[in-house]
Design an enzyme around this catalytic site. Sequence first.
Site, PDB file in Angstrom:
ATOM      1  N   GLY A  47       0.788  -1.221   0.000  1.00 31.77           N
ATOM      2  CA  GLY A  47       0.000   0.000   0.000  1.00 31.77           C
ATOM      3  C   GLY A  47       0.822   1.274   0.000  1.00 31.77           C
ATOM      4  N   HIS A  48       2.142   1.168   0.001  1.00 31.37           N
ATOM      5  CA  HIS A  48       3.008   2.367   0.107  1.00 31.37           C
ATOM      6  C   HIS A  48       4.169   2.282  -0.858  1.00 31.37           C
ATOM      7  CE1 HIS A  48       5.586   5.435   2.089  1.00 31.37           C
ATOM      8  NE2 HIS A  48       4.432   5.898   2.529  1.00 31.37           N
ATOM      9  N   PHE A  49       4.090   2.529  -2.015  1.00 36.53           N
ATOM     10  CA  PHE A  49       2.926   2.749  -2.869  1.00 36.53           C
ATOM     11  C   PHE A  49       2.938   1.666  -3.923  1.00 36.53           C
ATOM     12  CE2 PHE A  49       4.425   6.824  -1.232  1.00 36.53           C
ATOM     13  CZ  PHE A  49       3.297   7.313  -0.613  1.00 36.53           C
TER      14      PHE A  49
END
Length: 140
Positions: A47-49
């Site tokens: 999720g990052h990224f």
Amino acid sequence: MLTTKEIMDIIPHRHPFLLVDKIEELVPGVKAVGYKCVTYNEPYFAGHFPQEPVMPGVLQIEACAQVGAVAILSIEANKGKTAYFGGINSARFRQKVVPGDTLKLECEIVKQKGPLGIGKATASVDGKVVMNAELTFMIG
């Protein structure tokens, strides 16, 4: 040199939050130097990224804090205790940390009075500083 297993004998962190792979240098109560091999399989990269994976700066600080915890908890009087964050000051992020990087983590204990102390933390990749901060810790 301390292995991952030996690090886990000193600090309570475990996967996926153990952010130090090995300790190269250790002067108990004074300083430690360790490494984190950053791989694409780190859970935070999902999720990052997703299109451009970057290691979060707060995890770079946490990795340095874990190295500092190894230094301070290696003192006989602190064995079996936990080092908690008391504060983060003057944090600066100078470049991205990405999969494939080997993060060199350094923490020097510059002040300690009773259970409180301050560590000077630096993270670097290929000799370039990527993060530095002053970390306050409490031994509990």
